[in-house]
Design a protein around this motif. Structure first.
Motif, PDB file in Angstrom:
ATOM      1  N   GLN A   1      44.606  -9.921  21.240  1.00  0.00           N
ATOM      2  CA  GLN A   1      45.177  -9.196  22.377  1.00  0.00           C
ATOM      3  C   GLN A   1      44.397  -9.532  23.644  1.00  0.00           C
ATOM      4  N   ALA A   2      43.086  -9.659  23.508  1.00  0.00           N
ATOM      5  CA  ALA A   2      42.221 -10.080  24.608  1.00  0.00           C
ATOM      6  C   ALA A   2      40.924 -10.585  23.993  1.00  0.00           C
ATOM      7  N   VAL A   3      40.162 -11.311  24.808  1.00  0.00           N
ATOM      8  CA  VAL A   3      38.853 -11.806  24.387  1.00  0.00           C
ATOM      9  C   VAL A   3      37.873 -11.534  25.518  1.00  0.00           C
ATOM     10  N   ARG A   4      36.734 -10.950  25.148  1.00  0.00           N
ATOM     11  CA  ARG A   4      35.682 -10.688  26.129  1.00  0.00           C
ATOM     12  C   ARG A   4      34.608 -11.759  25.998  1.00  0.00           C
ATOM     13  N   ALA A   5      34.228 -12.328  27.141  1.00  0.00           N
ATOM     14  CA  ALA A   5      33.136 -13.291  27.221  1.00  0.00           C
ATOM     15  C   ALA A   5      32.230 -12.813  28.351  1.00  0.00           C
ATOM     16  N   GLY A   6      31.061 -12.289  27.996  1.00  0.00           N
ATOM     17  CA  GLY A   6      30.198 -11.678  29.012  1.00  0.00           C
ATOM     18  C   GLY A   6      30.885 -10.458  29.576  1.00  0.00           C
ATOM     19  N   ASP A   7      30.973 -10.373  30.899  1.00  0.00           N
ATOM     20  CA  ASP A   7      31.629  -9.248  31.559  1.00  0.00           C
ATOM     21  C   ASP A   7      33.086  -9.529  31.914  1.00  0.00           C
ATOM     22  N   THR A   8      33.599 -10.658  31.453  1.00  0.00           N
ATOM     23  CA  THR A   8      34.976 -11.034  31.770  1.00  0.00           C
ATOM     24  C   THR A   8      35.850 -10.883  30.527  1.00  0.00           C
TER      25      THR A   8
ATOM     26  N   SER B   1      40.919  -5.456  20.438  1.00  0.00           N
ATOM     27  CA  SER B   1      42.134  -5.066  19.738  1.00  0.00           C
ATOM     28  C   SER B   1      42.299  -3.560  19.786  1.00  0.00           C
ATOM     29  N   THR B   2      43.538  -3.126  19.884  1.00  0.00           N
ATOM     30  CA  THR B   2      43.846  -1.702  19.860  1.00  0.00           C
ATOM     31  C   THR B   2      45.210  -1.486  19.218  1.00  0.00           C
ATOM     32  N   PRO B   3      45.359  -0.425  18.441  1.00  0.00           N
ATOM     33  CA  PRO B   3      46.680  -0.098  17.896  1.00  0.00           C
ATOM     34  C   PRO B   3      47.614   0.504  18.949  1.00  0.00           C
ATOM     35  N   ASP B   4      47.075   0.790  20.144  1.00  0.00           N
ATOM     36  CA  ASP B   4      47.883   1.367  21.217  1.00  0.00           C
ATOM     37  C   ASP B   4      48.686   0.319  21.977  1.00  0.00           C
ATOM     38  N   ALA B   5      48.523  -0.947  21.589  1.00  0.00           N
ATOM     39  CA  ALA B   5      49.316  -2.048  22.137  1.00  0.00           C
ATOM     40  C   ALA B   5      49.838  -2.844  20.938  1.00  0.00           C
TER      41      ALA B   5
ATOM     42  N   GLN C   1      51.304  -9.876  27.580  1.00  0.00           N
ATOM     43  CA  GLN C   1      51.914  -8.677  27.008  1.00  0.00           C
ATOM     44  C   GLN C   1      53.385  -8.672  27.385  1.00  0.00           C
ATOM     45  N   ILE C   2      54.225  -8.636  26.370  1.00  0.00           N
ATOM     46  CA  ILE C   2      55.656  -8.479  26.595  1.00  0.00           C
ATOM     47  C   ILE C   2      56.023  -7.028  26.281  1.00  0.00           C
ATOM     48  N   PRO C   3      57.227  -6.625  26.591  1.00  0.00           N
ATOM     49  CA  PRO C   3      57.578  -5.206  26.427  1.00  0.00           C
ATOM     50  C   PRO C   3      57.872  -4.795  24.991  1.00  0.00           C
ATOM     51  N   LEU C   4      56.904  -5.028  24.115  1.00  0.00           N
ATOM     52  CA  LEU C   4      57.036  -4.592  22.730  1.00  0.00           C
ATOM     53  C   LEU C   4      56.549  -3.163  22.579  1.00  0.00           C
ATOM     54  N   ASP C   5      57.297  -2.364  21.854  1.00  0.00           N
ATOM     55  CA  ASP C   5      56.840  -1.038  21.489  1.00  0.00           C
ATOM     56  C   ASP C   5      55.715  -1.208  20.473  1.00  0.00           C
ATOM     57  N   PRO C   6      54.550  -0.582  20.688  1.00  0.00           N
ATOM     58  CA  PRO C   6      53.424  -0.776  19.771  1.00  0.00           C
ATOM     59  C   PRO C   6      53.676  -0.264  18.359  1.00  0.00           C
ATOM     60  N   VAL C   7      54.576   0.687  18.197  1.00  0.00           N
ATOM     61  CA  VAL C   7      54.844   1.256  16.879  1.00  0.00           C
ATOM     62  C   VAL C   7      55.870   0.413  16.117  1.00  0.00           C
TER      63      VAL C   7
ATOM     64  N   ALA D   1      46.520  -0.332  27.830  1.00  0.00           N
ATOM     65  CA  ALA D   1      45.899   0.047  26.559  1.00  0.00           C
ATOM     66  C   ALA D   1      44.834  -0.962  26.139  1.00  0.00           C
ATOM     67  N   VAL D   2      45.106  -2.242  26.311  1.00  0.00           N
ATOM     68  CA  VAL D   2      44.125  -3.268  25.953  1.00  0.00           C
ATOM     69  C   VAL D   2      42.937  -3.205  26.910  1.00  0.00           C
TER      70      VAL D   2
END
Length: 127
Positions: A20-27, A7-11, A33-39, A61-62
């Motif tokens: 926003q994303a999920v990490r499993a091992g090295d993947t 997770s990041t506030p930059d997205a 992501q749609i064209p949403l302004d993060p703010v 950003a993610v």
């Protein structure tokens, strides 16, 4: 294998029950992501090139929040509401990725969340 949300506030924050994303091992598996302004959380105004750039900026950003970069992305899925804008989307993607390019699929869909015209998801491998 443990799954770690990214997770990041930059997205934009998720607009549903997902990460926003999920990490499993090295993947790392990215949600779309749609064209949403993060703010503001609103769709950016403009044509398909403006919307694609915002979505790719969100993806970038993610990727950085996950400890990688766009260079680590091995696959992208592109979703457009008008395949007639395929050339413009290709041109924007070429601004963000260099050879060797990730594998890709491009699919025309009847609609996207919040009235977006473009969405991108991805898979990234770290290490």
């Amino acid at each position: 294998m443990p799954r770690t949300p990214v997770s990041t506030p930059d997205a934009p924050a998720a607009i549903g029950p997902y990460s926003q994303a999920v990490r499993a091992g090295d993947t790392v598996y990215f949600s779309g992501q749609i064209p949403l302004d993060p703010v503001s959380g609103e769709i950016v105004a403009g044509d398909i090139t403006v919307q694609a750039r915002r979505a790719f900026d969100n993806l970038k950003a993610v990727a950085q929040a996950a400890g990688g970069s766009l260079d680590c992305i091995v696959r992208v899925g592109l979703y457009v509401t008008d395949l007639g804008e395929f050339a413009q989307v290709n041109a924007v993607m070429a601004e963000y990725f260099e050879a060797p390019f990730p594998a890709r699929s491009t699919i025309e869909v009847p609609a996207l969340p919040k009235g977006a015209r473009f969405e991108v998801d991805a898979v990234m491998v770290l290490g």
